[in-house]
Design an enzyme around this catalytic site. Structure first.
Site: not given
Length: 296
Positions: A82, A113
């Site tokens: 963004e 992860e």
């Protein structure tokens, strides 16, 4: 151990979740969500330190790099993508890294992860330097991928920040700056995409927005570096120029054209009466801060 983490404990208000009415559950969930902002408020001093560090890194030409797995990684990516349309940054100025790569944004990559090495390798692959700043995000505060990334960043003397939802987190111990927001247990036990995810999103909002203000990407509360990539944003840019200069719609349109669709430049041209080249020089001299550029 997971059972000692606040994010993994059971919420006493929802022990009979499967028997609650929809309205009762939504009311309870809403009440729990209200706790997030208050929890973040307690961490504002640490968040401020992180913002100061990001501003310093950006002024030195460094990048803001979010690192996370699962929901945490997606939130970092969301904030990163963004920034170009909102603040006119290039895509490599604010980066989001997620365990398992970009494909993991849509579908989880099992085991990614759990690898500290992968966290280190992902930073090496983007050629991390000591002027960059790495923000590790993990609700539990113990994700190996994030720990590995932060440890590597520390090893090359890059600044590091940890964002977690448990006090005394592992990533908080590794990072230079620890932001640890305790929201209490989730309404659905261990589902950290809920309050923890909301907290992480709010913190990322703060980190990116406040740091962009600090490097001159804003005038007043206007997005003066917004990129005009569609008709909606072209019209927004005209309104921004009008608000900043108290000019008419036609004048805003005229000067945006003269400024090659650069809102910030159009504003300086209108407020100072200077030419395109002179206004551009003013902005370059003031590192993009309009308020400084318009001072005679």
């Amino acid at each position: 151990m997971l059972e000692h983490l606040t994010t993994e404990t059971r919420n006493e208000k929802t022990m009979n979740l499967d028997e609650m009415s929809i309205v009762d559950f939504l009311t309870t969930m809403n009440e729990e969500d209200e706790k997030v902002a208050s929890a973040i408020k307690k961490e504002l001093p640490s968040i401020a330190k992180a913002v100061e560090a990001i501003i310093k890194a950006k002024k030195q030409g460094g990048r803001l790099i979010y690192v996370g797995a699962g929901t945490s990684g997606r939130i970092g990516l969301l904030d990163a993508v963004e920034c170009p349309p909102t603040f006119g940054t290039s895509p490599d100025e604010v980066i989001g890294l997620i365990a398992g790569g970009e494909k993991a944004f849509i579908k989880a990559v099992e085991g990614a992860e759990d690898s500290k090495e992968l966290g280190m390798e992902d930073l090496q692959n983007i050629h991390l330097t000591k002027v960059d700043i790495v923000v590790g995000i993990a609700a539990s505060g113990r994700t190996p991928y994030v720990i590995g990334a932060l440890e590597y960043a520390n090893s090359i003397e890059a600044q590091t920040v940890a964002v977690s939802c448990n006090k005394g987190s592992e990533i908080g111990k590794v990072a230079n700056i620890a932001i640890e927001v305790v929201n209490g247990p989730e309404v659905l036990t261990g589902s950290t995409r809920l309050k923890a995810g909301t907290a992480q999103k709010l913190i990322c909002n703060m980190l990116s927005t406040a740091s962009m203000v600090g490097i001159g990407k804003v005038y007043g509360n206007l997005m003066v570096d917004v990129q005009l990539t569609n008709e909606k944003l072209v019209e927004r840019a005209k309104r921004i120029v009008m608000e900043a200069t108290s000019c008419t719609y036609d004048t805003a349109e005229e000067y945006l054209a003269k400024a090659n669709c650069n809102s910030k430049l159009a504003i300086v041209m209108i407020l100072t009466g200077l030419s395109y080249e002179e206004s551009l020089h003013r902005l370059e001299q003031t590192q993009g801060f309009i308020r400084q550029a318009i001072v005679n």
